[in-house]
Design an enzyme around this catalytic site. Structure first.
Site, PDB file in Angstrom:
ATOM      1  N   CYS A  19       0.837  -1.216   0.000  1.00 24.20           N
ATOM      2  CA  CYS A  19       0.000   0.000   0.000  1.00 24.20           C
ATOM      3  C   CYS A  19       0.860   1.250   0.000  1.00 24.20           C
ATOM      4  O   CYS A  19       0.455   2.299  -0.476  1.00 24.20           O
ATOM      5  CB  CYS A  19      -0.968   0.000   1.174  1.00 24.20           C
ATOM      6  SG  CYS A  19      -0.293   0.655   2.722  1.00 24.20           S
ATOM      7  N   CYS A  21       3.378   3.041   4.802  1.00 27.90           N
ATOM      8  CA  CYS A  21       4.432   2.925   5.816  1.00 27.90           C
ATOM      9  C   CYS A  21       5.822   3.020   5.218  1.00 27.90           C
ATOM     10  O   CYS A  21       6.807   3.166   5.948  1.00 27.90           O
ATOM     11  CB  CYS A  21       4.301   1.600   6.570  1.00 27.90           C
ATOM     12  SG  CYS A  21       4.727   0.145   5.566  1.00 27.90           S
ATOM     13  N   LEU A  64       7.841  21.168  31.230  1.00 26.71           N
ATOM     14  CA  LEU A  64       9.235  20.930  30.886  1.00 26.71           C
ATOM     15  C   LEU A  64       9.286  19.864  29.803  1.00 26.71           C
ATOM     16  O   LEU A  64       8.640  18.822  29.918  1.00 26.71           O
ATOM     17  CB  LEU A  64      10.030  20.466  32.107  1.00 26.71           C
ATOM     18  CG  LEU A  64       9.997  21.357  33.355  1.00 26.71           C
ATOM     19  CD1 LEU A  64      10.954  20.808  34.403  1.00 26.71           C
ATOM     20  CD2 LEU A  64      10.355  22.790  33.026  1.00 26.71           C
ATOM     21  N   GLU A 109      -6.604 -13.091  -0.105  1.00 27.54           N
ATOM     22  CA  GLU A 109      -7.147 -13.508   1.187  1.00 27.54           C
ATOM     23  C   GLU A 109      -6.845 -14.959   1.576  1.00 27.54           C
ATOM     24  O   GLU A 109      -6.594 -15.232   2.751  1.00 27.54           O
ATOM     25  CB  GLU A 109      -8.663 -13.298   1.191  1.00 27.54           C
ATOM     26  CG  GLU A 109      -9.076 -11.847   1.122  1.00 27.54           C
ATOM     27  CD  GLU A 109     -10.580 -11.680   0.975  1.00 27.54           C
ATOM     28  OE1 GLU A 109     -11.226 -11.223   1.939  1.00 27.54           O
ATOM     29  OE2 GLU A 109     -11.105 -12.033  -0.093  1.00 27.54           O
TER      30      GLU A 109
END
Length: 1766
Positions: free
Chosen positions: A539, A542, A688, A1694
């Site tokens: 895809c 990533c 902080l 699948e």
């Protein structure tokens, strides 16, 4: 004035010095004497005036001894009025910079400085003492005498110190400071002087102060000044309140402005100027306080006050429209129409004026140094001219007896050239300046909470940085951060999370993104090319983050100072671990690991997996040559020169007032900032920060008024080693701590152990940013489950803290139990870890432990531990004595890490034995007490026991110690280095249909790697674009009474809240359409499940929208509505069921009664439960809607079903479908989750865009996405099975309850899908009763292999139980019950295909050989016999998966230059659809057989899916969309080829050959139609077919922790003739790993209200590279021709997911062995025969606590008891 005359010589000394930085020694000496002599008490006041004095010159004046004389003894000076508790540097800013510099250099503490500061006010005290006598040298005397003439002109009363009124002295100081208008810090000094003596402001000066503050945009300070003035009774006028309201408005404090208006102004509107009323109305309008605006206008009307211009009328009219009060709007417009028509200006407030102003961005062009100097010289000249006028005025006043006669001459101090020499350029260091990919960015103003990710995505063209989880857990957003050290002239670079890193913290840094490494314009980086060539991107969402992680490892290797390796030496292990923190849902990680390891110097290139660079059989030399070359000198980025120059010239400190960001450079400065900050009054809280990584875990809900970056404080950044140990500053990053601990040192044994453990904390990009101090503070104050506190507790570390100048040292145990320091002004300074060295007669042991879902990080531990022991030999018994021990445990659900002191005391002095260890672990179980709300409490206790056992038991067995802990049967991380992944792939590339069948690189893979591939959220926002976020229900069933916000005040930036009431009357409340019905977009009066959409918040930014959605208040009423259905059992009882259409309900097979009668054995009423699974696509749901002309909308949607999305939007809005254009280019992962669930997102987005009449976009955050997604269907299964003694099945009866949730979605396909895969075995007879239950839980939907994965697993579970009951090898039982072709036809009927298509038995046998299955079975048995604490299991499972072809359109167009444009209905979701289509078009058009037609592949472009261009597109789902689209375009190509043949023949009549370009040009000239569209409709005989595969997995289970490691997995899968073997290989591996997640890791649960528990990467764990099989072998079988398939191909998306059940079954096998052993220890008779029970079920997912429980939570105790009392 008394005291001022003595300043003149000093002033002249400074003036002389500043003309030349090398001042004469005489001048310096005079100044020093003044400083250390009589003028000491008065000197500081002059310093406050002379803010331009050089720090360098000042340092030359003073020596350390003189400094002591100045600062005196430590003391605290505080004002009596209580405004400030301490006088600190933070309030005086640049005025006290010289003293600040001195104190920082000498590291003097805060009280000393306060003493100095107090002197700045003594010169205005009444003093009658004569000036102190100063002893001078001759030179000094001459200098002094030269100044007496000027002093003589001073009035005598000033010299003799007569009492002068304080107000005059203050006035002198104030006016002098205010004359320096170009320096806002001067104003702050003036304000300090006023505040100090509680004197009233001189009204004349007041206007100057306010004007300067307003000019500098110091709105917050302006508010403080005006409030203080008013508190003194001054300026109590309408004008003052007007200025206050304006300042509050600009400071974004609308609520305060409203309160001021209501209390001080709004009660009497007779005299309020209209300008002030308009100001207030605009405040109300911008902040969505519309009701208040309307009320104000009506009040004005009641006073008969008419608006003076159209702006007010237009604002009110817009308000009435937004409130839906159209009648009132009409009234106002009509009443004041003369204003609207008659005003000259046509300006009209627009919605853009209500948007929150984005960070102002400036990218200046490079300017020459000369131009900068000229500009500053001009400005300084103007300031000096102004000063001359002021001086002249002052002198004129002095002639009339004014007290200001001795004002110092600032002309020399402000000399322009001197300023340029000192500061280089005009205050450029105070701006936020950094570089992104070499480009300069300068941000002039920004909210300090803005993250780097927000800025990169909103304000730069670089889109490779993706937002996925937003909490530092996925790696999609990482970038390279480069810092330059001007002292060392070195650049340090490392990877960081941009989603957590605050923008202000990168000031002076350089950022590199993946598209900065390389791109389409300048060429791709070798990393991009290798990722593409190894097929490591699917895809693509990533992939940029993966590339950055690898780049970071390459950069670290290149810059490494490790003498053991060459600078460019990257090991294969380091390359593999570089992506350990990155998540990928598509690939299965194997190809990514290979791409990374291709850069390693020690890799065996033949071990790398399938790629496009070389083919099997080529030599190593050829392989290396074909890899894209990598040259570190060329391919590593360089630090920008302009930033280097900036850093060399300027301090890296931001303007505090513009950015609300402080950067102290010493502990003293930090303490002073904290001391002056009142957390309850100073604009909210302070924070902080170092790396800000804590917000990834503790989501930031508070609004901080000020951020303090403590990472630049040297005292807190040091690492110091000596014989006593190592000191580490609190702001040192965890990565640097690890490096320091791992350095070679003979005494570093304990340090190295700690370092190795810390490498498993978080991930590398979190460790690069997160500090050790931050981790400790979170653990101490927020109970964060820290590993580091446990390690330090065991090592007896200490922490050093400071508060208000008081230093404190605490040992780690004391620190953890002390009051929380996070909300105090205590600062953690450093950590000290002592050295531990054993003597010659003792042994030192130190071991650390952690158990987590992921072995090398990115997962919180269930529990951690660290043990230190000093041991020695006992001469008499030859045993081991524990002389001393420290046993620390943490993260078990207690409040903090603890020491098991009772166990320590028990063991100390004892000789270790089985009985001693047995008593120790029993004692330990009473100490480890998790809190009530902790899950898996018994499991965590068991882990603690197991860790102690692992630490001490080897000493008992061996009678000696080994500090390296290399005992054979260890079980908790036995080695530091994990084994490398290995793999093998066997694929067959076919040349028959060139280029179909070839393993070409995925279309756009390099572009995906660089991050240039555009996803929905990457589309640039248009002006006035708004953002949406969903408000969802938290109740399963209730009336919705109201939706709003606390106090009925909308949060900042909110423009609207859209509910079902906003749907047009001609539209419908519809959110999705499926083949079974529709569902709601918004809950109406009733919510029917938790997670259901109630409303959409629309705001000016996505951040504001998300924040507002979190703050939304929904009022529920559960009366008179009934109880919700929250279980399938309850649904059956209450008949809450969905009716399954007959065509979707499977048919039974055979006679169940007869089958049961034939059975020799029966297992009855066994219950199974299967949980859910979340999609975890990397790109969450996203949509962008743009209003278009003629009531049309363009919607960009991340959807798998654009056609259905178009239909839903049109129906909801009540407009024709042709008015809605849905466009989808690609999506960042779908897996079925974007088929139905994407529709309501796009629809809500479109509704908001239509209502607001401006662009609206939605990018759903990860938490909301997880709550709304639904996921895989949970179910309950009860079965009874009959079988013969030989293992042959005779009958299976099933009862299934499927939880569909609150909506039908596509749940009614589940019965058929389940049975399709379950029928893979020959059951004899098969009957079932399947109910689809309607519950008040989130609506479930299709997730990759919906129903099929559950059905296949159910079959395996039944087979496992049958084999166990018969005590047979389960593999034998499986083989006995595989179908032959006759039984296959019986169970699958016509879908079975031809006999030669049934390849499952062939695959079964081939895998047995290729996987060496039989030999490994025996090896596993031997391993289990030889190992007590580790057990292995091996399992082989078959799969049958049925798929269906669907009608699909396609379009191919040949353009006039011969390039080809292709449109298909399928969506590229990462499955390689575009690549296969591209290959098919090249093959189809290549059938024309002309020159060049065989090379068409690079000339083909796939276009995004557009519903107005490609109708009837249906879904992209079911694994066959690629095939369907390929067939559609093949038919198009056939049409085009037929159209081109006459033209080609015509050319060939006059030429010997014809080229492609020639052919197309002539065809265009002849007006041949070169665009073809077809609609592929599969024949009924070929619409469905079966896919086959077999997988075998071997696992190893740690009996102490329950951890399961996948040793090896082998898969063989029948792809027919693969359209692209590389794509199909990736699909097989990715599906298998996703299946591992379902079976072994991923828990997706709900609470008692049905709301999803898991919210992100912290608690939802998908597989990572360290959890996939260590050896991963895949073979794609080329099974020959399948005439009914598309070019003989078969689906691959699948079916392979089902094979992952082999991992679960192998785990069950290993557990069975463990249970046998466990039960044998319980046999009192000593009979160790097979006593294993057959009834256990291994739940899904088989997470570690579940596995451990089945292996025996008390296995250690049982074993020790068995050894102690045999």
């Amino acid at each position: 004035m008394a005291g001022f005359s003595s300043l003149i010589p000093l002033k002249r000394a400074f003036t002389s010095a500043t003309r030349n930085l090398t001042a004469p020694s005489a001048s310096i000496s005079v100044a020093r004497n003044l400083f250390t002599g009589g003028g000491c008490d008065e000197i500081y006041g002059w310093f406050s005036i002379s803010v331009m004095i050089s720090k360098t010159v000042l340092w030359n004046f003073l020596n350390p001894y003189d400094l002591k004389l100045i600062v005196g003894e430590p003391g605290v000076f505080s004002h009596s009025n209580g405004i400030r508790k301490y006088n600190t540097l933070g309030n005086t800013g640049a005025l006290t910079a010289p003293f600040h510099h001195l104190l920082r250099v000498n590291q003097t503490n805060k009280p000393a400085f306060l003493r100095v500061q107090s002197m700045s006010y003594q010169f205005v005290a009444d003093s009658h003492a004569s000036p102190k006598r100063i002893v001078k040298t001759e030179d000094e005397q001459d200098f002094s005498d030269s100044s007496k003439k000027e002093n003589a002109e001073t009035p005598r009363k000033h010299q003799i110190g007569e009492n002068i009124p304080k107000k005059d002295k203050i006035k002198f100081l104030v006016n002098t400071l205010l004359d320096m208008e170009d320096n806002k810090e001067a104003v702050y000094g003036a304000l300090d002087a006023w505040v100090a003596w509680e004197r009233n402001f001189p009204i004349a000066s007041l206007k100057r102060v306010i004007a300067i503050l307003e000019k500098e945009h110091q709105w917050h300070r302006m508010v403080q000044v005006i409030k203080w003035i008013l508190s003194k009774g001054q300026g109590n006028t309408m004008g003052t309140y007007g200025q206050l309201i304006r300042a509050l408005d600009m400071d974004r404090r609308a609520e305060e402005a409203h309160v001021i208006w209501r209390k001080k102004i709004g009660n009497d509107l007779h005299s309020v100027p209209w300008q002030l009323c308009l100001q207030m109305m605009r405040i109300y309008f911008r902040n969505n306080m519309l009701q208040e605006l309307v009320k104000l206008f009506k009040d004005l009307e009641s006073y008969d006050r008419k608006p003076p211009d159209k702006h007010i009328v237009q604002t009110v009219a817009d308000t009435y429209e937004l409130l839906g009060m159209l009648d009132e709007k009409e009234r106002v417009v009509t009443k004041y129409s003369h204003l609207l028509l008659g005003t000259a200006s046509d300006d009209k407030p627009t919605r853009s004026s209500r948007k929150k102003k984005k960070p102002e961005l400036r990218i200046p062009e490079a300017a020459t140094e000369g131009a900068a100097k000229a500009e500053l010289q001009e400005e300084l000249k103007e300031n000096l001219d102004n000063h001359q006028e002021s001086e002249a005025t002052t002198e004129k006043q002095s002639e009339h007896g004014a007290d200001d006669a001795s004002i110092p001459d600032l002309r020399t101090v402000c000399n322009g050239q001197w300023v340029l020499d000192m500061f280089g350029q005009k205050m450029a260091g105070e701006d936020l300046v950094f570089a992104v990919n070499g480009e300069k960015f300068e941000v002039l103003s920004v909210n300090p909470s803005t993250t780097l990710l927000e800025f990169l995505r909103s304000n730069t063209p670089f889109k490779s940085v993706k937002l996925s989880c937003g909490e530092g857990g996925c790696g999609a957003c990482i970038v390279i951060l480069s810092k330059y050290d001007p002292v060392l002239d070195q650049v340090e670079e490392y990877s960081i999370n941009s989603c957590l890193t605050l923008l202000c913290s990168i000031n002076g840094c350089s950022i590199t993104t993946s598209d900065g490494l390389g791109n389409t314009e300048k060429g791709f980086h070798p990393i991009h090319k290798r990722f593409a060539g190894f097929h490591a991107s699917q895809c693509g969402f990533c992939t940029p983050g993966m590339c950055i992680s690898l780049y970071s490892a390459l950069s670290k290797a290149h810059n490494s100072n490790n003498s053991q390796s060459s600078p460019d030496y990257l090991t294969a292990l380091a390359a593999e671990k570089s992506i350990a923190g990155n998540l990928c849902r598509c690939t299965g990680y194997r190809p990514i690991a290979d791409a990374c390891k291709s850069f390693a110097a020690d890799v065996d290139i033949e071990d790398l997996g399938f790629n496009s660079f070389w083919r099997k059989g080529e030599s190593r030399e050829e392989m290396f040559k074909k890899l894209p070359p990598y040259n570190p000198d060329k391919d590593l980025v360089t630090f920008p020169d302009f930033l280097k120059e900036k850093i060399k010239c300027q301090h890296n400190v931001l303007d505090q007032t513009r950015y609300h960001w402080s950067t102290p450079v010493s502990v003293a400065e930090l303490q002073e900032i904290l001391a002056t900050t009142n957390s309850s009054k100073d604009r909210g809280l302070i924070k902080l920060v170092v790396g800000n990584t804590g917000t990834g875990y503790y989501k930031e809900e508070k609004q901080y008024g000020r951020y303090i970056d403590i990472s630049h404080i040297p005292e807190m950044s040091m690492i110091k080693k000596d014989d006593r140990g190592i000191e580490i500053g609190a702001v040192v990053t965890i990565s640097k701590v690890i490096d320091a601990l791992m350095e070679e040192n003979t005494s570093a044994y304990v340090f190295k152990k700690i370092g190795v453990h810390m490498e498993k904390v978080a991930n590398h990009f979190i460790r690069n940013s997160g500090s050790i101090g931050g981790n400790l503070v979170m653990a101490q104050s927020k109970k964060f489950p820290s590993d580091i506190t446990t390690l330090l507790l065991a090592a007896d570390a200490s922490v050093y803290m400071i508060n208000a100048g008081r230093h404190e040292k605490l040992r780690m145990g004391e620190y953890l139990v002390s009051p929380p320091i996070l909300d105090t002004k205590t600062v953690l300074l450093k950590v000290h870890i002592p050295s531990w060295i054993a003597s010659s007669t003792t042994g030192l042991l130190f071991e650390t432990y952690r158990t987590a879902l992921r072995p090398i990080g990115s997962a919180l531990p269930y529990i951690n531990a660290a043990f230190l022991a000093v041991v020695s030999h006992d001469a008499s018994s030859r045993g081991i004595i524990v002389d001393k021990c420290r046993l620390a445990f943490g993260s078990f659900g207690g409040y903090h890490s603890i020491r098991a002191r009772e166990v320590e005391d028990f063991l100390t002095g004892k000789i270790l034995s089985h009985s001693v260890l047995y008593e120790a672990v029993r004692l330990l179980k009473g100490i480890i007490v998790p809190s009530i709300d902790t899950s898996y409490t018994e499991y965590k206790k068991s882990l603690a026991v197991g860790f102690l056992f692992d630490f001490l038991y080897p000493l008992i067995e061996s009678g000696s110690w080994d500090s390296e802990r290399k005992h054979i049967d260890g079980h908790v991380d036995p080695t530091i280095c994990l084994p490398l992944l290995s793999s093998a792939q066997q694929v067959f590339e076919s040349k028959e249909y060139h280029s179909v069948g070839e393993a070409i690189i995925k279309f756009g893979a390099e572009m995906q790697a660089s991050g240039e591939a555009v996803y929905v959220d990457d589309i640039a926002s248009l002006p006035h674009c708004l953002h949406g976020a969903f408000i969802y229900s938290t109740k399963p069933l209730a009336w919705i009474k109201s939706v709003g916000f606390g106090g009925n005040v909308a949060p900042v930036g909110v423009m609207a809240v859209i509910t079902f009431k906003d749907i047009p009357q001609v539209g419908q409340n519809i959110g999705y359409i499926s083949m079974f019905g529709t569902g709601l977009l918004f809950a109406d009066e009733v919510t029917i499940s938790a997670g259901q959409i109630i409303a959409l918040v629309v705001a000016d930014t996505q951040k504001h929208a998300d924040m507002a959605a979190n703050l939304a208040v929904v009022e529920y009423d559960s009366r008179n509505i009934g109880t919700p259905v929250l279980s399938v059992e309850d649904a059956v009882k209450r008949s809450s069921l969905f009716e399954v259409p007959p065509e979707y309900y499977p048919e039974p097979v055979g006679d169940i009664s007869k089958g049961m009668a034939e059975a020799d054995r029966k297992i009855r009423s066994v219950e199974l439960r299967l949980g859910s699974q979340y999609f975890f696509y990397m790109e969450t749901q996203a949509a962008l809607a743009l209003p278009d002309e003629d009531n049309c909308l363009v919607v960009y949607s991340s959807t798998q079903s654009p056609e259905y999305t178009q239909s839903v939007i049109a129906t909801c809005l009540g407009i024709p479908a042709h008015n809605v254009r849905v466009i989808t280019r690609r999506i960042g992962g779908g897996f079925g989750g974007k088929a139905i669930k994407s529709m309501p997102v796009a629809t809500a987005c479109a509704l908001a865009a239509k209502k607001m009449q401006c662009p609206v976009r939605i990018y759903v955050n990860r938490k909301t996405d997880m709550i709304m997604a639904g996921g895989r269907h949970p179910m309950k299964i009860t079965y009874s099975v009959g079988f013969r003694s030989d293992g042959k099945l005779t009958a299976l009866a099933l009862n299934m309850l499927i939880d569909a949730g609150c909506d039908v979605d596509v749940s009614l396909v589940m019965p058929q899908n389940i049975m399709n895969s379950l029928r893979k075995y020959e059951w004899g007879a098969l009957s079932f009763d399947i109910k689809v239950c309607k519950t008040n839980l989130p609506s479930r939907t299709s997730l990759r292999a919906p129903g099929e994965v559950q059905g296949s697993y159910i079959a395996e579970s039944i087979i496992e139980n049958v084999a166990s009951s018969l005590n047979m090898d389960v593999d034998v039982v499986r083989r006995i019950n595989l179908h032959n072709y006759e039984s296959l036809s019986k169970f699958y009927k016509q879908v079975a295909g031809e006999p030669d298509e049934y390849t499952l038995p062939l695959l079964w046998d081939k895998l047995e050989i290729s996987a060496d299955f039989r030999r490994r079975v025996e090896s596993v048995k031997e391993f289990n016999r030889c190992n007590i604490w580790r057990k292995r299991g091996i399992s082989r499972v078959p799969i049958i998966h049925q798929v269906v072809h669907r009608p699909t359109p396609g379009k191919v167009s040949i353009l006039n230059d011969g390039s080809v444009a292709v449109e298909v209905a399928g969506i590229e979701v990462g499955q390689g659809l575009w690549t296969k289509v591209q290959q098919m078009v090249a093959y189809g058009l290549g059938m024309i057989k002309c020159e060049g037609s065989e090379d068409l592949l690079e000339r083909i472009r796939l276009l995004q899916t557009d519903t107005l261009s490609m109708a009837q597109s249906s879904y992209t789902a079911g694994s066959t969309t690629s095939e369907n689209c390929c067939e559609a375009v093949r038919l198009c190509c056939s049409i085009l080829v037929e159209r081109l043949k006459p033209t080609m023949n015509q050319i060939l009549e006059n030429a010997r050959s014809v080229t492609w370009d020639m052919l197309i040009q002539l065809a265009y000239a002849q007006s041949v139609d070169l665009s073809a569209r077809t609609f592929y409709k599969p024949e009924s005989s070929s619409a469905e077919y079966l896919n086959y595969g077999v997988g075998a997995s071997e696992v190893e289970v740690d009996l102490v922790t329950g951890r399961t490691e996948i040793i090896r997995s082998d898969i063989i899968y029948d792809c027919g003739k693969s359209l692209n073997p590389a794509v199909d290989l990736g699909q097989i591996e990715g599906a298998f790993v996703q299946g591992i997640g379902f079976f072994m890791y991923e828990e997706y649960t709900t609470n008692e209200n049905g709301l999803v528990n898991e919210e992100g990467t912290w608690d939802y764990k998908i597989p990572t590279i360290d959890t996939i099989p260590k050896q991963f072998n895949v073979q794609i079988l080329n099974s020959g021709h399948h005439n009914n398939r598309i070019l003989s191909s078969k689906a691959s998306g699948e079916p392979p997911l089902l094979v992952a059940a082999s991992v679960h079954c192998a785990t069950r096998s290993a557990i069975r062995e463990a249970r046998k052993q466990y039960l044998s220890w319980n046999c009192d008779s000593g009979d160790h025969t097979d006593v294993s029970d057959i009834g256990f079920e291994l739940p899904v997912p088989a997470i570690m606590p579940v596995v451990k429980q089945l292996c025996g939570l008390e296995s250690v105790e049982k074993y020790l008891e068995w050894k102690t009392y045999p």
